[in-house]
Design a protein around this motif. Sequence first.
Motif, PDB file in Angstrom:
ATOM      1  N   SER A 119       0.832  -1.206   0.000  1.00 55.68           N
ATOM      2  CA  SER A 119       0.000   0.000   0.000  1.00 55.68           C
ATOM      3  C   SER A 119       0.865   1.254   0.000  1.00 55.68           C
ATOM      4  O   SER A 119       2.033   1.237   0.394  1.00 55.68           O
ATOM      5  N   GLN A 120       0.260   2.344  -0.465  1.00 61.22           N
ATOM      6  CA  GLN A 120       0.883   3.659  -0.433  1.00 61.22           C
ATOM      7  C   GLN A 120      -0.136   4.654   0.124  1.00 61.22           C
ATOM      8  O   GLN A 120      -1.341   4.434   0.035  1.00 61.22           O
ATOM      9  N   ILE A 121       0.350   5.718   0.694  1.00 56.87           N
ATOM     10  CA  ILE A 121      -0.521   6.766   1.218  1.00 56.87           C
ATOM     11  C   ILE A 121      -0.496   7.943   0.250  1.00 56.87           C
ATOM     12  O   ILE A 121       0.567   8.407  -0.172  1.00 56.87           O
ATOM     13  N   SER A 122      -1.699   8.403  -0.134  1.00 55.81           N
ATOM     14  CA  SER A 122      -1.806   9.512  -1.083  1.00 55.81           C
ATOM     15  C   SER A 122      -2.733  10.574  -0.508  1.00 55.81           C
ATOM     16  O   SER A 122      -3.656  10.278   0.256  1.00 55.81           O
ATOM     17  N   CYS A 123      -2.484  11.801  -0.906  1.00 55.58           N
ATOM     18  CA  CYS A 123      -3.339  12.899  -0.475  1.00 55.58           C
ATOM     19  C   CYS A 123      -4.510  13.116  -1.421  1.00 55.58           C
ATOM     20  O   CYS A 123      -5.331  14.012  -1.207  1.00 55.58           O
ATOM     21  N   SER A 124      -4.585  12.315  -2.489  1.00 57.69           N
ATOM     22  CA  SER A 124      -5.674  12.458  -3.451  1.00 57.69           C
ATOM     23  C   SER A 124      -6.185  11.078  -3.841  1.00 57.69           C
ATOM     24  O   SER A 124      -5.517  10.060  -3.631  1.00 57.69           O
ATOM     25  N   LEU A 125      -7.365  11.057  -4.427  1.00 60.36           N
ATOM     26  CA  LEU A 125      -7.928   9.797  -4.899  1.00 60.36           C
ATOM     27  C   LEU A 125      -7.030   9.207  -5.985  1.00 60.36           C
ATOM     28  O   LEU A 125      -6.354   9.950  -6.716  1.00 60.36           O
ATOM     29  N   PRO A 126      -7.016   7.877  -6.109  1.00 59.49           N
ATOM     30  CA  PRO A 126      -6.111   7.260  -7.085  1.00 59.49           C
ATOM     31  C   PRO A 126      -6.464   7.617  -8.520  1.00 59.49           C
ATOM     32  O   PRO A 126      -7.637   7.629  -8.904  1.00 59.49           O
ATOM     33  N   GLY A 127      -5.459   7.926  -9.306  1.00 61.41           N
ATOM     34  CA  GLY A 127      -5.639   8.183 -10.726  1.00 61.41           C
ATOM     35  C   GLY A 127      -5.233   6.966 -11.530  1.00 61.41           C
ATOM     36  O   GLY A 127      -5.050   5.870 -10.983  1.00 61.41           O
ATOM     37  N   PRO A 128      -5.081   7.108 -12.856  1.00 62.35           N
ATOM     38  CA  PRO A 128      -4.669   5.980 -13.695  1.00 62.35           C
ATOM     39  C   PRO A 128      -3.373   5.354 -13.191  1.00 62.35           C
ATOM     40  O   PRO A 128      -2.415   6.053 -12.854  1.00 62.35           O
ATOM     41  N   GLY A 129      -3.361   4.029 -13.138  1.00 64.21           N
ATOM     42  CA  GLY A 129      -2.187   3.316 -12.658  1.00 64.21           C
ATOM     43  C   GLY A 129      -2.228   3.015 -11.186  1.00 64.21           C
ATOM     44  O   GLY A 129      -1.315   2.363 -10.657  1.00 64.21           O
ATOM     45  N   TYR A 130      -3.294   3.469 -10.499  1.00 66.39           N
ATOM     46  CA  TYR A 130      -3.440   3.204  -9.072  1.00 66.39           C
ATOM     47  C   TYR A 130      -4.895   2.857  -8.777  1.00 66.39           C
ATOM     48  O   TYR A 130      -5.809   3.201  -9.535  1.00 66.39           O
ATOM     49  N   SER A 131      -5.104   2.173  -7.654  1.00 59.52           N
ATOM     50  CA  SER A 131      -6.453   1.755  -7.281  1.00 59.52           C
ATOM     51  C   SER A 131      -6.568   1.736  -5.767  1.00 59.52           C
ATOM     52  O   SER A 131      -5.564   1.568  -5.057  1.00 59.52           O
ATOM     53  N   SER A 132      -7.785   1.903  -5.288  1.00 60.66           N
ATOM     54  CA  SER A 132      -8.026   1.793  -3.848  1.00 60.66           C
ATOM     55  C   SER A 132      -8.207   0.340  -3.424  1.00 60.66           C
ATOM     56  O   SER A 132      -8.353   0.048  -2.241  1.00 60.66           O
ATOM     57  N   SER A 133      -8.200  -0.584  -4.391  1.00 59.86           N
ATOM     58  CA  SER A 133      -8.372  -2.015  -4.111  1.00 59.86           C
ATOM     59  C   SER A 133      -7.062  -2.754  -4.358  1.00 59.86           C
ATOM     60  O   SER A 133      -6.350  -2.477  -5.329  1.00 59.86           O
ATOM     61  N   ASN A 134      -6.752  -3.712  -3.493  1.00 58.61           N
ATOM     62  CA  ASN A 134      -5.547  -4.530  -3.681  1.00 58.61           C
ATOM     63  C   ASN A 134      -5.917  -5.995  -3.920  1.00 58.61           C
ATOM     64  O   ASN A 134      -5.219  -6.910  -3.496  1.00 58.61           O
ATOM     65  N   THR A 135      -7.030  -6.226  -4.608  1.00 53.27           N
ATOM     66  CA  THR A 135      -7.554  -7.585  -4.771  1.00 53.27           C
ATOM     67  C   THR A 135      -7.240  -8.210  -6.126  1.00 53.27           C
ATOM     68  O   THR A 135      -7.771  -9.276  -6.458  1.00 53.27           O
ATOM     69  N   ASP A 136      -6.399  -7.563  -6.938  1.00 54.90           N
ATOM     70  CA  ASP A 136      -6.039  -8.142  -8.235  1.00 54.90           C
ATOM     71  C   ASP A 136      -5.079  -9.309  -8.004  1.00 54.90           C
ATOM     72  O   ASP A 136      -4.015  -9.136  -7.398  1.00 54.90           O
ATOM     73  N   CYS A 137      -5.442 -10.497  -8.494  1.00 55.43           N
ATOM     74  CA  CYS A 137      -4.588 -11.669  -8.277  1.00 55.43           C
ATOM     75  C   CYS A 137      -3.513 -11.808  -9.349  1.00 55.43           C
ATOM     76  O   CYS A 137      -2.630 -12.663  -9.236  1.00 55.43           O
ATOM     77  N   ASP A 138      -3.565 -10.993 -10.404  1.00 49.67           N
ATOM     78  CA  ASP A 138      -2.502 -10.959 -11.414  1.00 49.67           C
ATOM     79  C   ASP A 138      -2.479  -9.559 -12.011  1.00 49.67           C
ATOM     80  O   ASP A 138      -3.239  -9.242 -12.927  1.00 49.67           O
ATOM     81  N   ASP A 139      -1.599  -8.720 -11.499  1.00 46.91           N
ATOM     82  CA  ASP A 139      -1.575  -7.317 -11.920  1.00 46.91           C
ATOM     83  C   ASP A 139      -0.783  -7.112 -13.200  1.00 46.91           C
ATOM     84  O   ASP A 139      -0.468  -5.986 -13.574  1.00 46.91           O
ATOM     85  N   THR A 140      -0.464  -8.214 -13.886  1.00 43.85           N
ATOM     86  CA  THR A 140       0.193  -8.106 -15.191  1.00 43.85           C
ATOM     87  C   THR A 140      -0.767  -8.412 -16.333  1.00 43.85           C
ATOM     88  O   THR A 140      -0.388  -8.321 -17.498  1.00 43.85           O
ATOM     89  N   ASP A 141      -2.009  -8.785 -16.009  1.00 41.79           N
ATOM     90  CA  ASP A 141      -2.983  -9.195 -17.024  1.00 41.79           C
ATOM     91  C   ASP A 141      -4.277  -8.426 -16.792  1.00 41.79           C
ATOM     92  O   ASP A 141      -4.950  -8.608 -15.771  1.00 41.79           O
ATOM     93  N   ASP A 142      -4.644  -7.555 -17.736  1.00 49.82           N
ATOM     94  CA  ASP A 142      -5.830  -6.721 -17.532  1.00 49.82           C
ATOM     95  C   ASP A 142      -7.139  -7.486 -17.706  1.00 49.82           C
ATOM     96  O   ASP A 142      -8.221  -6.936 -17.494  1.00 49.82           O
ATOM     97  N   ALA A 143      -7.066  -8.775 -18.095  1.00 48.78           N
ATOM     98  CA  ALA A 143      -8.273  -9.601 -18.195  1.00 48.78           C
ATOM     99  C   ALA A 143      -8.505 -10.413 -16.930  1.00 48.78           C
ATOM    100  O   ALA A 143      -9.470 -11.174 -16.847  1.00 48.78           O
ATOM    101  N   VAL A 144      -7.627 -10.257 -15.946  1.00 51.11           N
ATOM    102  CA  VAL A 144      -7.738 -10.992 -14.686  1.00 51.11           C
ATOM    103  C   VAL A 144      -7.965  -9.993 -13.564  1.00 51.11           C
ATOM    104  O   VAL A 144      -7.108  -9.144 -13.286  1.00 51.11           O
ATOM    105  N   TYR A 145      -9.122 -10.083 -12.912  1.00 49.22           N
ATOM    106  CA  TYR A 145      -9.460  -9.191 -11.807  1.00 49.22           C
ATOM    107  C   TYR A 145     -10.736  -9.712 -11.150  1.00 49.22           C
ATOM    108  O   TYR A 145     -11.472 -10.517 -11.754  1.00 49.22           O
ATOM    109  N   PRO A 146     -11.046  -9.309  -9.935  1.00 51.88           N
ATOM    110  CA  PRO A 146     -12.271  -9.773  -9.280  1.00 51.88           C
ATOM    111  C   PRO A 146     -13.509  -9.420 -10.102  1.00 51.88           C
ATOM    112  O   PRO A 146     -13.673  -8.284 -10.545  1.00 51.88           O
TER     113      PRO A 146
END
Length: 326
Positions: free
Chosen positions: A20-47
Amino acid sequence: MTQYTIYRDADLDGYGAGASQISCSLPGPGYSSSNTDCDDTDDAVYPGATEDCFDGIDNNCDDIFDMNDPSCTYCGDGTVQRPNSSGVNEVCDYPVSSCSADCTAINWTLLSLKSYWGFNSGNANDSWGPTYDNGILEGDASIVTGGRNSAYALSLDGLGDDMALPLQYVTDLLAPQFTLNLWVRPSIALDRPTFGFKDSSQWNYANPFSSYDSGLNFANGSNYQRLQPGLTESSSSSWTMYTIVDDGTYYRFYLNGTEVIDHTFEDGYPDLIEYNPSHANTRQFVFGQSGFSNLLAQWYNGRYDEIRLFNRGLTAQEIRMLYQSY
């Protein structure tokens, strides 16, 4: 000042992973408030992604993949993606629309089919495993008309005949995983199919996988009994599909595509599978007799058809699909 916990979303699918990282703003492109991606190298794999039922990947991150995933059912039983004749996954959505031939055809390679005896050409040839020899008809065993899914079937009279397999097949039946699927129609009411390692005088020690009237026998690595109740009896008026699965941890039994839950190991024995193949690897495996040379030398009177040997443990949904395909 409001702080937000964010996670790197490397594949830009809206779900992050890693530290995790701490940000002063809502996440933009390349970041997310969720850490539930089981393969962050494949955009077809996600909850919540659509599960591809045949690619060997957990697409929707529920820790279940391919046909084990509850979202994967077969044509006529819900919605499923299956490879069509062009190798592209096609959605079969019966009964919303009719199923195409591509949806209903079974891809035997994906199911890890090893050998197949369909007796379709009027002989006992293994028509799938080209490196193996063919079945050997012994006694009065014969190929007759009137099969389950074709013109022919293996016919046995219960008086000393069987179909024996060359020794190459023994390796598959003593492997860490396998599935044996077959159809039978006994000539007498309420009979069970028999099979086993030929000319065995001891129980598990020399005949680690066998079926006879009173039990279904499995290896345990030592010379004492380890038995299931016998396979469920089948009627002489119809064909019955039996499936025996070794998935590497348990033996499972299915009758007409449904697991028979009362076939559990006897009290006092764990379900963990062990083998002692050194006492069986020089014996032929036979269909039509139990393999024993003593009082348990029981023979089957009836027909076999559509015998298939797979080199992995099939899932419950795959077995249901086999049954529904007939």
